[in-house]
Design a protein around this motif. Structure first.
Motif, PDB file in Angstrom:
ATOM      1  N   TYR B 117       0.833  -1.201   0.000  1.00  0.00           N
ATOM      2  CA  TYR B 117       0.000   0.000   0.000  1.00  0.00           C
ATOM      3  C   TYR B 117       0.871   1.255   0.000  1.00  0.00           C
ATOM      4  CZ  TYR B 117      -3.764   3.165   1.296  1.00  0.00           C
ATOM      5  OH  TYR B 117      -4.664   4.191   1.326  1.00  0.00           O
ATOM      6  N   PHE B 199       0.122  -8.244  -4.064  1.00  0.00           N
ATOM      7  CA  PHE B 199      -0.722  -7.133  -3.604  1.00  0.00           C
ATOM      8  C   PHE B 199      -0.537  -5.913  -4.498  1.00  0.00           C
ATOM      9  CE2 PHE B 199      -0.924  -8.914   0.910  1.00  0.00           C
ATOM     10  CZ  PHE B 199      -2.255  -9.266   0.785  1.00  0.00           C
ATOM     11  N   GLY B 202      -2.313  -6.291  -7.597  1.00  0.00           N
ATOM     12  CA  GLY B 202      -3.750  -6.157  -7.346  1.00  0.00           C
ATOM     13  C   GLY B 202      -4.149  -4.703  -7.168  1.00  0.00           C
ATOM     14  N   LEU B 203      -3.341  -3.953  -6.439  1.00  0.00           N
ATOM     15  CA  LEU B 203      -3.647  -2.530  -6.222  1.00  0.00           C
ATOM     16  C   LEU B 203      -3.661  -1.787  -7.552  1.00  0.00           C
ATOM     17  CD1 LEU B 203      -1.509  -1.832  -3.039  1.00  0.00           C
ATOM     18  CD2 LEU B 203      -3.987  -1.684  -3.215  1.00  0.00           C
ATOM     19  N   ILE B 206      -6.960  -1.820  -9.603  1.00  0.00           N
ATOM     20  CA  ILE B 206      -8.178  -1.122  -9.173  1.00  0.00           C
ATOM     21  C   ILE B 206      -8.374   0.132 -10.035  1.00  0.00           C
ATOM     22  CG2 ILE B 206      -9.288   0.111  -7.277  1.00  0.00           C
ATOM     23  CD1 ILE B 206      -7.698  -1.707  -5.378  1.00  0.00           C
ATOM     24  N   THR B 229     -10.345   0.375  -1.633  1.00  0.00           N
ATOM     25  CA  THR B 229      -9.149  -0.442  -1.787  1.00  0.00           C
ATOM     26  C   THR B 229      -9.336  -1.839  -1.207  1.00  0.00           C
ATOM     27  OG1 THR B 229      -7.907   1.596  -1.536  1.00  0.00           O
ATOM     28  CG2 THR B 229      -6.666  -0.451  -1.453  1.00  0.00           C
ATOM     29  N   LEU B 233      -9.624  -5.154  -3.338  1.00  0.00           N
ATOM     30  CA  LEU B 233      -8.422  -5.986  -3.223  1.00  0.00           C
ATOM     31  C   LEU B 233      -8.752  -7.317  -2.549  1.00  0.00           C
ATOM     32  CD1 LEU B 233      -5.422  -5.645  -3.954  1.00  0.00           C
ATOM     33  CD2 LEU B 233      -4.994  -4.978  -1.589  1.00  0.00           C
ATOM     34  N   ILE B 236      -7.683 -10.638  -3.883  1.00  0.00           N
ATOM     35  CA  ILE B 236      -6.237 -10.860  -3.835  1.00  0.00           C
ATOM     36  C   ILE B 236      -5.802 -11.176  -2.406  1.00  0.00           C
ATOM     37  CG2 ILE B 236      -3.987  -9.868  -4.405  1.00  0.00           C
ATOM     38  CD1 ILE B 236      -5.849 -10.364  -6.780  1.00  0.00           C
TER      39      ILE B 236
END
Lengths: 438, 319, 303
Positions: B117, B199, B202-203, B206, B229, B233, B236
């Motif tokens: 993140y 991750f 995956g982020l 979006i 988020t 997410l 994932i």
């Protein structure tokens, strides 16, 4: 509709795989073995590091020169990967023809019919150059399954540089008693102020346990392959270790636990953290080479007035064996014969696989040896002179004896079990493993 | 927030009652889909029946035998199950494995997610950090790691040298039965690179429009994190959780290299896979090892099923 | 449960700003948490980098100093482990690197093609027994390799594949790596359905939807698959040890083990030197591959 059919296919394919497992194959009778007329390809496998690989590849080249019909395909790996691969190939009846062996696993393979009976192929393999009691360590149920390559006793490796550094006189190791040993060990620990220790105790491998037992007239295994050791012997073996820790001669349990099973290069002996340790003689040259800054000696164990003579014996450091599934048993035997009897091979191997078991080769090698090699040779000769009968080798089912010992040893060190409790539990577990293997 | 709400309503209204014509169309689509599925799944099906199923069934059969690698397997019924019931080492091994899984999987996921993140927010030097954070995972479980781990967590290792600065004498972390498992958990968490990269990917998937919409609605970053988020997410996160569990339950190499294959000290790091490996390859009891493997499969399967069941309540799919 | 820990400094509420402070400008207010983030990241980075740096410095030390020095300071720069290690084994180390590259490339291509196909079916198609098939796929990765390896060996031996790279590559071509199938399924499910629908209205079949709509949108997942397959295959020791026995065909992880043996004298300096060398390709792939991680739906345009 098509479901049952699919199921049949599935079960069928699994069954084929199960049937492909080694046990279901029928080994040819080795007594019928003869050299084939055409070209033959043999496979050979060993464990080791780079130096051994080179030496063995050179020896193979010599063999191929002498037997132009035979091509030898080598394969090799490090110790742990070796046994995984060997077990897998053996299970799939695809074991290499000639295999380097360790005595821990010898009975487990031979007792289950995976190895070629070398007594059945005398016309191709003559092992008579080796002493009787060395060859005895390659027999299972009275038949020769593996030819010893190198031999050594279990000795005390002294780091004489440390003795000198801390001003402790090296004891007279020809006559030393266990009391002398303890006194020297404590003196080193004290003089070094914690930088080094007097002794790295035994406690976790079966070779030192065997010698310890033989000093007390006991044996780990008997001739029938059963666990024979007296629980008192085993308890004393661990109690000795605790005593050394207690007196400060040896480091604490956590330090020892950290050391257990470490590769030689990372151990206290090589790093100069310990003045005395119990080592198989075959490792002596490697230890000396890994620590060029230190001087080492290898000597016999201390004794007490009542210690029976002949507790030492030349133990094979490794062996050559052949697969019972080999399509070319005659050629496989020929290759083993060459590897153990050819003087040029002896030169190529040197002492990398331990002091050669063949006494003629010991004499041939002597002038070429460096100082460490000569010390190792002297120690082996001394062990051979004083040797008693070789003990029975690790029986079928007991291949885990060292890891088992090491596990109980840690529980003793950490105070989880008393030496007596651990001795009983160890013997019970080992016995049931041996019995389960039949 | 609102974007997700819209999508959810859309999904719900899509499932009304169907007219016969619609039903007919749906059936047609189904047939078309089934044919396409056969094509798309062809490699997997060939692999499943050609390569995977045979060994799996063979191991199931061997679980009921006394197979010792070198001789014919003999059918022994439930003898291996019986043996499990009285197997002390199995108990210790289960305890070590469960502790390891339950502690290290959540920690690793949280660390991976937090760093992903952080990195996703277009920080300067992003590529550099990402590479550096991934490095431990590149090293794999090599021999170097085993050596290094002792130098760091040994009695005279770096950790204790650091503690020594504050006058604390630390234990030999890798060698004490109480702390050895802890160092393996640290080792596992430390290789968070793989879930972190997943991750990150995956982020990145979006759609930005959702954030734009939320920003227009006046949502702050914290609200955006919770309402956009995390839900988007969640597939994932779910993936990393399920595969993390499956993988960690089967952990082998780390304990193998750090403990030299023993699972010691005193079985404190005897992972389940390590134990069955010892039984199968060092003890030649492959029948028992196979039975252990199927026990492991049942355990992992139960955890996974539980996960899938729970996923209904927190995993949001946009389809 | 994870949400709390995810809280990162919020640029709009500056916790460091005390009442008596001079009012900060907007840029200053934004920068402070950034700096905190950098400090945090750098700290983490040092911990992360330490093992690699230690490995590099160890490869520059004489063998007898490696195990006594946990620090990173090298007093004697000794580059000799590199040429020595390169030439120490029966073939130059480059040939093992090349062998690994062959295995890795085959595996990457195999995983990309087969797993993305399977993932499309599981994520987008309706078919009978889908749940069962999916469960079966996951079940196959729940058994430890050590009980499967022997039946697998028997199978590959019957096919005559032992001592080739086929046992390492063919399974990847057949989507046996359920990890990546599942990964891609999750990503495909994150792609809005409307995009498929739009393509279908234009008359596209599944093949076209897959190739032209889904694949371009799952580039991050494909990049992840490539990177992971590369790294995991590159580092995989066990199956490469078991199935490939000819030393000339050894791959990097198997070759590296030739430097060491617990029972004899080992060459750890050479081991570390060649480990460093063998990390270079992996690192390059990661550096290059991670660009594609960024090409999410946001940058490819979306709808």
């Amino acid at each position: 509709m098509e479901r049952p059919a699919r199921r049949t296919v599935l079960v069928g394919s699994a069954l084929t795989l199960v049937l492909g497992l080694a046990g279901c194959g029928i080994a040819p009778d080795p007594a019928d073995a003869e050299l084939s007329d055409g070209e033959v390809t043999l496979s050979i496998t060993w464990w080791g590091a780079d130096a051994r690989h080179q030496a063995t590849l050179d020896a193979i080249e010599l063999f191929e020169k002498e037997h132009p019909r035979i091509t030898v395909e080598p394969t090799y790996s490090d110790w742990s990967g070796y046994w995984d691969r060997l077990a897998t190939t053996a299970a799939a009846a695809d074991m290499p023809d000639v295999v380097q062996f360790d005595q821990l696993y010898l009975s487990s393979y031979a007792g289950r019919g995976a190895l070629l009976d070398l007594d059945a192929v005398p016309q191709f393999l003559d092992a008579s150059s080796l002493p009787e009691n060395v060859l005895a360590s390659g027999t299972v149920d009275g038949r020769l399954y593996a030819v010893p390559i190198g031999v050594a006793g279990n000795g005390v490796v002294l780091n004489t540089s440390l003795f000198e550094k801390y001003g402790v006189p090296v004891p007279d190791t020809d006559t030393w008693t266990w009391d002398d040993f303890d006194a020297a060990a404590e003196a080193i620990s004290e003089a070094s102020g914690g930088e080094a220790y007097g002794v790295s105790p035994f406690g976790w491998e079966s070779f030192s346990l065997g010698i310890f037992a033989r000093q007390r007239g006991d044996e780990l295994f008997d001739a029938e392959g059963d666990v024979a050791i007296d629980p008192d012997t085993l308890a004393a073996y661990w109690q000795q270790e605790l005593d050394w820790i207690e007196s400060g001669a040896a480091p604490d349990a956590a330090h020892l636990s950290e050391q257990q099973g470490l590769p030689l290069d990372q151990g206290d002996t090589v790093l100069g953290r310990t003045a005395m340790s119990f080592q198989p003689g075959g490792l002596f040259t490697a230890i000396a080479a890994a620590a060029p800054d230190f001087d080492y000696e290898i000597v016999d164990w201390p004794t007490d007035p009542g210690t029976p003579p002949g507790f030492q014996y030349p133990k094979p450091s490794m062996y050559w064996a052949a697969s019972s599934q080999s399509e070319h048993p005659a050629e496989a035997a020929l290759l083993i014969d060459f590897l153990v009897n050819d003087p040029e091979v002896a030169q190529a191997f040197g002492t990398e696989r331990g002091i050669p078991a063949n006494e003629q080769f010991q004499a041939d090698l002597e002038p070429t040896l460096d100082e460490a090699g000569r010390k190792a040779l002297t120690f082996t000769e001394q062990v051979t002179d004083r040797s008693g009968n070789a003990p029975p080798i690790t029986p079928n089912g007991a291949s885990e004896v060292d890891t088992m010992l090491s596990r109980y040893n840690q529980r003793v060190q950490f105070g989880d079990l008393t030496p007596e409790q651990a001795a009983d539990a160890f013997i019970e577990e080992l016995r049931s493993a041996v019995e389960a293997a039949g | 927030m609102s974007a997700i709400g819209e999508l959810r309503t859309l999904r719900r209204t899509g499932r009304g009652r169907l007219s016969p014509a619609q039903k007919e169309a749906e059936a047609k689509e189904r047939r078309r889909d089934s044919r396409a599925a056969l094509v798309f799944l062809a490699p997997w099906l060939v692999g499943l029946f050609g390569i995977t199923v045979g060994p799996v069934l063979a191991s199931l059969y061997l679980a009921f035998t006394d197979y010792n690698l070198l001789q014919d397997p003999n059918f022994v019924g439930l003898e291996n199950v019986q043996r499990m019931l009285g197997d002390e080492r199995l108990g210790r091994s289960l305890a070590a494995t469960l502790t390891y899984v339950v502690v290290s999987v959540p920690i690793q996921l949280v660390v991976a997610l937090a760093l992903a993140y952080l990195l996703d927010r277009g920080i300067r030097g992003l590529a550099f950090y990402r590479s550096v954070l991934y490095l431990p995972s590149l090293l794999g479980a090599s021999v170097a790691i085993a050596v290094l781990w002792r130098l760091v967590f040994g009695g005279e290792g770096l950790v204790n040298a650091f503690l020594g600065l504050f006058g604390i004498t630390g234990p030999a972390w890798v060698a004490e039965p109480e702390t050895a498992l802890g160092t393996l958990i640290v080792l596992h968490v430390w290789t968070f690179g793989a879930p972190m990269v997943i991750f990150l990917a995956g982020l990145r998937q979006i759609p930005r429009q959702y954030y734009d919409a939320a920003a227009t609605d006046g949502a702050n970053r914290w609200q955006q994190l919770r309402s956009i988020t995390l839900p988007l997410l969640s597939p994932i996160i779910f993936f990393n959780l399920v595969l993390g569990l499956i993988g960690t339950f089967q952990s082998f190499t780390q304990a193998y290299i750090v403990s030299n294959g023993s699972g010691g000290p005193t079985d404190s790091t005897l992972f389940f896979s390590l134990y069955l490996y010892q039984e199968g390859f060092a003890g030649f009891r492959m029948g028992y090892a196979s039975a252990l493997a199927w026990l492991l499969l049942l355990i992992i399967g139960a955890f996974t099923a539980l996960n899938f069941w729970a996923s209904k309540y927190w995993v949001f799919y946009d389809d | 449960m994870t949400t709390e820990t995810l809280a990162t400094p919020d640029p709009t509420i500056d916790p460091a700003a005390e009442p008596g402070d001079r009012p900060l400008t907007v840029t200053q207010r934004r920068r402070r948490p950034r700096i905190l983030a950098h400090v945090g990241l750098i700290l983490v980075a040092v911990v992360m980098l330490y093992p690699l740096l230690w490995m590099v410095t160890s490869s520059l030390r004489p063998n007898d100093q490696i195990f006594t020095h946990p620090g990173l300071f090298v007093d004697t720069f000794d580059l000799s482990h590199y040429p020595d290690g390169w030439n120490a084994l029966s073939k130059p180390f480059g040939s093992y690197l090349l062998n690994s590259v062959v295995v890795v490339l085959g595996s990457v291509v195999g995983n990309l093609v087969s797993c993305s196909m399977a993932a499309y079916a599981f994520a987008r198609l309706k078919f009978r027994a889908k749940t069962v098939a999916f469960a079966a796929m996951l079940l196959t990765i729940m058994l430890p390799v050590h009980v499967l390896i022997i039946p697998q060996y028997v199978l590959f031996a019957q096919l005559g594949w032992i001592n080739t790279y086929l046992p390492l590559i063919v399974p990847k071509l057949l989507a046996t790596d359920a990890f990546f199938v599942f990964l891609m399924v999750q990503f495909v499910r994150g792609i809005p359905r409307e995009l498929d629908e739009a393509a279908r209205i234009d008359g596209a079949g599944h093949a076209r939807i897959f190739l032209q709509v889904i694949l371009p949108l799952m580039v991050p997942a494909l990049a992840t698959t490539t990177i992971f397959t590369f790294i995991w295959t590159w580092n995989d020791f066990f199956s490469q040890l078991i199935f490939v026995t000819d030393p000339d065909l050894y791959t990097v992880p198997v070759a590296l083990r030739q430097f060491i043996d617990a029972q004899s004298q080992s060459d750890f300096g050479a081991l570390f030197a060649m480990s460093v060398v063998s990390l270079v390709p992996v690192f390059l792939v990661f550096l290059f591959g991670q660009r594609f991680l960024l090409r999410g739906i946001a940058t490819t345009g979306g709808k």
